[in-house]
Scaffold this motif. Sequence first.
Motif, mmCIF file in Angstrom:
data_model
loop_
_atom_site.group_PDB
_atom_site.id
_atom_site.type_symbol
_atom_site.label_atom_id
_atom_site.label_comp_id
_atom_site.label_asym_id
_atom_site.label_seq_id
_atom_site.Cartn_x
_atom_site.Cartn_y
_atom_site.Cartn_z
ATOM 1 N N ARG A 157 0.831 -1.210 0.000
ATOM 2 C CA ARG A 157 0.000 0.000 0.000
ATOM 3 C C ARG A 157 0.863 1.256 0.000
ATOM 4 O O ARG A 157 1.371 1.665 -1.033
ATOM 5 N N TYR A 158 1.040 1.849 1.177
ATOM 6 C CA TYR A 158 1.849 3.062 1.239
ATOM 7 C C TYR A 158 3.314 2.681 1.143
ATOM 8 O O TYR A 158 3.706 1.596 1.556
ATOM 9 N N ASN A 159 4.110 3.601 0.638
ATOM 10 C CA ASN A 159 5.537 3.332 0.573
ATOM 11 C C ASN A 159 6.156 3.475 1.955
ATOM 12 O O ASN A 159 6.303 4.567 2.484
ATOM 13 N N THR A 160 6.476 2.346 2.551
ATOM 14 C CA THR A 160 7.052 2.344 3.896
ATOM 15 C C THR A 160 8.568 2.177 3.853
ATOM 16 O O THR A 160 9.209 2.003 4.880
ATOM 17 N N LYS A 161 9.123 2.190 2.649
ATOM 18 C CA LYS A 161 10.591 2.045 2.549
ATOM 19 C C LYS A 161 11.292 3.267 3.130
ATOM 20 O O LYS A 161 10.873 4.389 2.931
ATOM 21 N N LYS A 162 12.396 3.012 3.842
ATOM 22 C CA LYS A 162 13.145 4.114 4.461
ATOM 23 C C LYS A 162 14.358 4.501 3.620
ATOM 24 O O LYS A 162 14.975 5.525 3.841
ATOM 25 N N ALA A 163 14.736 3.627 2.693
ATOM 26 C CA ALA A 163 15.830 3.957 1.769
ATOM 27 C C ALA A 163 15.370 3.494 0.389
ATOM 28 O O ALA A 163 14.764 2.434 0.274
ATOM 29 N N THR A 164 15.639 4.269 -0.616
ATOM 30 C CA THR A 164 15.131 3.925 -1.938
ATOM 31 C C THR A 164 16.135 3.044 -2.708
ATOM 32 O O THR A 164 17.325 3.058 -2.425
ATOM 33 N N TYR A 165 15.619 2.262 -3.648
ATOM 34 C CA TYR A 165 16.506 1.410 -4.446
ATOM 35 C C TYR A 165 17.455 2.256 -5.283
ATOM 36 O O TYR A 165 17.036 3.258 -5.870
ATOM 37 N N SER A 166 18.692 1.829 -5.368
ATOM 38 C CA SER A 166 19.619 2.515 -6.268
ATOM 39 C C SER A 166 20.103 1.583 -7.379
ATOM 40 O O SER A 166 20.644 2.034 -8.377
ATOM 41 N N GLY A 167 19.908 0.275 -7.221
ATOM 42 C CA GLY A 167 20.323 -0.657 -8.268
ATOM 43 C C GLY A 167 19.550 -1.962 -8.195
ATOM 44 O O GLY A 167 19.643 -2.675 -7.201
ATOM 45 N N VAL A 168 18.764 -2.234 -9.244
ATOM 46 C CA VAL A 168 18.043 -3.511 -9.338
ATOM 47 C C VAL A 168 18.350 -4.086 -10.714
ATOM 48 O O VAL A 168 18.070 -3.442 -11.722
ATOM 49 N N SER A 169 18.956 -5.264 -10.776
ATOM 50 C CA SER A 169 19.275 -5.840 -12.086
ATOM 51 C C SER A 169 18.453 -7.096 -12.317
ATOM 52 O O SER A 169 18.370 -7.965 -11.443
#
Length: 357
Positions: A314-326
Motif C-alpha cells: 500500500r503506502y511506501n514504507t521504505k526508508k531507503a530507496t533502491y539505487s540498483g536492481v538488475s
Amino acid sequence: MKVAVFFLLILPLCLAKSIDKTVLFDFMIEDEAGSGTTDAPDIYPPEQGPVCPFRCQCHLRVVQCSDLDLDKVPKDLPSDTTLLDLQNNKITEIKDGDFKNLKELHALILVNNKISKISPGAFLPLNKLQRLYLSKNTLKELPENMPKSLQELRAHDNEINKLRKAVFSGLNNMIVVELGSNPLKSSGVENGAFQGMKRLSYIRISDTNITTVPKGLPTSLTELHLDGNKISKVDADSLNGLTNLAKLGLSFNNVASVDNGSLANVPHLRELHLNNNELAKVPPGLGEHKYIQVVYLHNNKIAAIGPNDFCPPRYNTKKATYSGVSLFSNPIQYWEIQPSSFRCIYERSAIQLGNYK
Ligand SMILES: *[C@@H]1O[C@H](CO)[C@@H](O)[C@H](O)[C@H]1NC(C)=O
Ligand SMILES: *[C@@H]1O[C@H](CO)[C@@H](O)[C@H](O)[C@H]1NC(C)=O
C-alpha cells in the motif's frame, strides 16, 4: 669544552681496544685453520643490539624480507619488529621458536610461500599480533593457538578442507576473516565455527564447495560474502539474528529458493547479490524490506514479476530507496511487467531490465 676533552681522551683507548681484538681474531682464525676446525668466530658481540637479517631491509621497526627465495624464517629477528614481511619466498614450514621474542609484532605477512605446516606453538609468543596473512600457501588446516589479539586473518587460496570451531574459539578481537578459494567440501564449515567471535564484522568464503550458508554467525557481522560456492538454498535460520548485516553476497551459486523470513531476519540489509543462480522468482520479503537498496538478480530463471515483489503493497514504507536492481538475462516477458511493480523506485536508471532473447 669538557665533553670534547673527554672524547679526545677516550678515543685512543677505544681504537687501541678494537685493534687488540682484531689482532686477537686474526690469530684465532689462523690457529683454527691450522687445527682444521670450520667454526667461524662470533665477530659481532651481542651488545650491538638487534641486527637486520642478511639481505632483508629494516627501517622503523619494519622488517622487509620479501622476494628473497628464503626457505625458512630468518633467525634472530630484531625483537622490536612491528611488521614482518616474508611474502613471495619459498618457506615450507613455520616452526616453534621462529617468532620467539617478537613481542611487539603487529602484522605478519607470509603470503605466497610453500607453507604446509605450522607448529602448534609457533604463534604463541606473538601477544600483540593483529594481522596474519597466510594466503597462497598449501596449508591443509588453520593452526590452533592463534594469538587472541588477532583482528584480521587472511588465508585465501590454501588447501584447507575444514573450518573447525576449535580454531576460532577465543579469538574475541577478530574483525575480518578471509578464507576463499579453499577446497572446503559441502559441509566444510563446522556449525557455529564463527559464533564466539563477538566483534567479527566481515567474512569472505568464496569459490569453495560449501552448499549452505554457515550457521551460528555472530550478530556483529556487517558483510557476508559467499559468492562462487554451491549453495542451493537460503534458509532463514542461517540469517537469524544478523541485525547488523548490510551486505550479503551469494552470486554464482546454485540458489533456487530463498526461504520466507530470510530477509526479515536481516532488517538492515542494503545490498543483496543473487545474480547467476537458479532462482525462479524474486526472493520473498523484498517488498516489505525497509532498507534494501541494491538487488542483483540478473542471470537467473525468473519468469515473472509480481506487483508486490519489490514494493510495499500500500503506502511506501521504505526508508531507503533502491539505487540498483538488475533483472537482465532472465526468461521474463519484459513487456508483461506491470510498470506499477516498480512504483517505489523513482529513478528509472536504478532498474536494469536488459534484453533476454
Ligand atoms: C569442488 O568439487 C569439484 C568436484 O568434486 C572439484 O573438481 C573442485 O576442485 C572443488 N572445488 C574446490 C574449490 O574445492
Ligand atoms: C511463503 O509465503 C508465501 C506468501 O506469503 C506463501 O504462499 C508460501 O506458502 C510460503 N512458503 C512457505 C514455504 O512457507
